[in-house]
Scaffold this motif. Sequence first.
Motif, PDB file in Angstrom:
ATOM      1  N   GLU A 206       0.826  -1.210   0.000  1.00  0.00           N
ATOM      2  CA  GLU A 206       0.000   0.000   0.000  1.00  0.00           C
ATOM      3  C   GLU A 206       0.862   1.262   0.000  1.00  0.00           C
ATOM      4  O   GLU A 206       0.485   2.280  -0.566  1.00  0.00           O
ATOM      5  N   GLU A 207       2.003   1.196   0.647  1.00  0.00           N
ATOM      6  CA  GLU A 207       2.922   2.333   0.585  1.00  0.00           C
ATOM      7  C   GLU A 207       3.361   2.583  -0.855  1.00  0.00           C
ATOM      8  O   GLU A 207       3.399   3.734  -1.327  1.00  0.00           O
ATOM      9  N   VAL A 208       3.663   1.512  -1.564  1.00  0.00           N
ATOM     10  CA  VAL A 208       4.079   1.638  -2.966  1.00  0.00           C
ATOM     11  C   VAL A 208       2.916   2.152  -3.812  1.00  0.00           C
ATOM     12  O   VAL A 208       3.105   3.001  -4.697  1.00  0.00           O
ATOM     13  N   ALA A 245       8.980  -1.407   1.410  1.00  0.00           N
ATOM     14  CA  ALA A 245       8.331  -0.601   0.376  1.00  0.00           C
ATOM     15  C   ALA A 245       9.368   0.047  -0.535  1.00  0.00           C
ATOM     16  O   ALA A 245       9.175   0.121  -1.752  1.00  0.00           O
ATOM     17  N   GLN A 246      10.465   0.511   0.033  1.00  0.00           N
ATOM     18  CA  GLN A 246      11.539   1.089  -0.775  1.00  0.00           C
ATOM     19  C   GLN A 246      12.071   0.065  -1.767  1.00  0.00           C
ATOM     20  O   GLN A 246      12.313   0.387  -2.942  1.00  0.00           O
ATOM     21  N   ALA A 247      12.253  -1.175  -1.307  1.00  0.00           N
ATOM     22  CA  ALA A 247      12.783  -2.215  -2.191  1.00  0.00           C
ATOM     23  C   ALA A 247      11.807  -2.547  -3.312  1.00  0.00           C
ATOM     24  O   ALA A 247      12.202  -2.711  -4.475  1.00  0.00           O
ATOM     25  N   ILE A 248      10.506  -2.638  -2.983  1.00  0.00           N
ATOM     26  CA  ILE A 248       9.498  -2.941  -3.999  1.00  0.00           C
ATOM     27  C   ILE A 248       9.426  -1.817  -5.029  1.00  0.00           C
ATOM     28  O   ILE A 248       9.362  -2.052  -6.246  1.00  0.00           O
ATOM     29  N   ALA A 249       9.446  -0.561  -4.540  1.00  0.00           N
ATOM     30  CA  ALA A 249       9.374   0.587  -5.448  1.00  0.00           C
ATOM     31  C   ALA A 249      10.609   0.657  -6.347  1.00  0.00           C
ATOM     32  O   ALA A 249      10.506   0.988  -7.532  1.00  0.00           O
ATOM     33  N   LYS A 251      12.399  -1.834  -7.407  1.00  0.00           N
ATOM     34  CA  LYS A 251      12.249  -2.876  -8.430  1.00  0.00           C
ATOM     35  C   LYS A 251      11.274  -2.424  -9.512  1.00  0.00           C
ATOM     36  O   LYS A 251      11.509  -2.627 -10.711  1.00  0.00           O
ATOM     37  N   TYR A 252      10.182  -1.777  -9.092  1.00  0.00           N
ATOM     38  CA  TYR A 252       9.204  -1.296 -10.074  1.00  0.00           C
ATOM     39  C   TYR A 252       9.817  -0.232 -10.983  1.00  0.00           C
ATOM     40  O   TYR A 252       9.631  -0.259 -12.204  1.00  0.00           O
ATOM     41  N   LEU A 253      10.544   0.732 -10.405  1.00  0.00           N
ATOM     42  CA  LEU A 253      11.129   1.803 -11.207  1.00  0.00           C
ATOM     43  C   LEU A 253      12.174   1.258 -12.177  1.00  0.00           C
ATOM     44  O   LEU A 253      12.311   1.765 -13.298  1.00  0.00           O
ATOM     45  N   ALA A 254      12.908   0.237 -11.757  1.00  0.00           N
ATOM     46  CA  ALA A 254      13.885  -0.380 -12.663  1.00  0.00           C
ATOM     47  C   ALA A 254      13.173  -1.019 -13.859  1.00  0.00           C
ATOM     48  O   ALA A 254      13.626  -0.909 -15.005  1.00  0.00           O
ATOM     49  N   CYS A 255      12.046  -1.689 -13.579  1.00  0.00           N
ATOM     50  CA  CYS A 255      11.256  -2.294 -14.656  1.00  0.00           C
ATOM     51  C   CYS A 255      10.679  -1.206 -15.561  1.00  0.00           C
ATOM     52  O   CYS A 255      10.682  -1.335 -16.795  1.00  0.00           O
ATOM     53  N   TYR A 256      10.209  -0.116 -14.964  1.00  0.00           N
ATOM     54  CA  TYR A 256       9.661   1.009 -15.736  1.00  0.00           C
ATOM     55  C   TYR A 256      10.737   1.583 -16.666  1.00  0.00           C
ATOM     56  O   TYR A 256      10.485   1.830 -17.856  1.00  0.00           O
ATOM     57  N   ALA A 257      11.933   1.804 -16.120  1.00  0.00           N
ATOM     58  CA  ALA A 257      13.021   2.366 -16.930  1.00  0.00           C
ATOM     59  C   ALA A 257      13.376   1.445 -18.092  1.00  0.00           C
ATOM     60  O   ALA A 257      13.653   1.914 -19.209  1.00  0.00           O
ATOM     61  N   GLN A 258      13.382   0.128 -17.853  1.00  0.00           N
ATOM     62  CA  GLN A 258      13.694  -0.820 -18.928  1.00  0.00           C
ATOM     63  C   GLN A 258      12.611  -0.788 -20.015  1.00  0.00           C
ATOM     64  O   GLN A 258      12.912  -0.780 -21.207  1.00  0.00           O
TER      65      GLN A 258
END
Length: 433
Positions: A206-208, A245-249, A251-258
């Motif tokens: 939920e934080e993410v 939450a920092q770790a999940i976010a 990972k998401y941003l890395a996927c977004y950038a790719q």
Amino acid sequence: MAIRTLAGSRIRERRIAQGLRQADLAADVGISPSYLNLIEHNRRRIGGKLLQELALRLEVEPALLAEGAEQEVIARLGNVAERLGEEIGMAESTAFAGRFPGWANLMIRAGRRIDELERNVETLTDRLTHDPHLAATLHEVLSTVTSIRSTASILQDTREIEPEWRDRFHRNINEDAARLAERAQALVGFLDGAGDTQSEVGSPQEEVAGFLSAYGWHFPALEDGRAGAAESYLAGAAQLKSSSAQAIAAKYLACYAQDASDLPLEAFRTAIATHGAEPLKLAAAFDRDLASVMRRLATLPEHGFGLVICDASGTMLYRKPADGFSIPRFGAMCPLWPLFQALSRPMMPMSQRVAQPGRGGMSENIFETFAIAQAVLSTEYGHEPLLEATMLIAPMAGEASPQGARLIGASCRICPRTGCAARREPSIVSSRF
């Protein structure tokens, strides 16, 4: 004057709002500044490819330039009426929007507010039913009340008690009362924030969700490929309170950038103008896997697509809402979603029109869904692949027919449908909720 003849005025308003010079916009779309000046003063008709290119450069739907926002207002008025169970003709909506534009926009905002409040009720109901943090807090409150009552009973019922023990009991009551007040205050704050994705919440997911919602699921610095952009977003994220939450976010941003690197924004929008927002055609055009194309479509704010991703157990990993499509924040989802069917057919693209109950259960919201389950990690010989299912949710126009659509819900707890063979538990929602 016909609506279409005002397209030039809308182009001029949009250009000025974005701070673009007439010469720069003309150069971007390959025409002369003098010709663009004639268009903006409604002295030249516009359509076809040039209209598409101007709309793409001005980051607006071509229909809004050609037909104006009036048509969008009329369509949204119709949606509000439909959700409230009223039948209002197109002529009446057009007349109302034309004569009273301020009231028309107020009606649209009121309809959105009703939707928001009903979603908050659904979220709160879901949270009361499934949230483990809430259950633990309530248990602690009840335990503290029981402790205070037990201690008070001893003081009341024992006539002869030594001063030392009396002082100890008084101290225990005072400490328990302070703890009860603290937990009760936390519980009230927790429930008050039930409908706010950016409020203090009880899980890293939920934080993410609050973090992504704050940016509208779109990150311009990642689109531009700026060095250190992901770290900058994470450093300034007040919503990400826990390390998980920092770790999940991250990972998401890395996927977004790719995804942004594989499917550049301008080229992707140009492909959409050519092929439409059709995941299979876009995947073929860019030679990319279907899941990455669906993720990319969900990052474009102009389309309003929703996206959900789950692992092989059916546990939700990511959820981006689409307007009108109810996605529970806690508990199990409806097992009839194409997302879960895709898990039983790995690597098979699926497309299914679905219908969810509208607000109040009085109408159906129609969506086109696209789903696929793919392996997300490299596998070893003799090991089963780890699957992840992705489903894109595309809202359909208000006039879309529910005929042939699969009837689905959100979760059994808040689904008003009757006679569903997939129901796991009774619903608390009546048809007039």
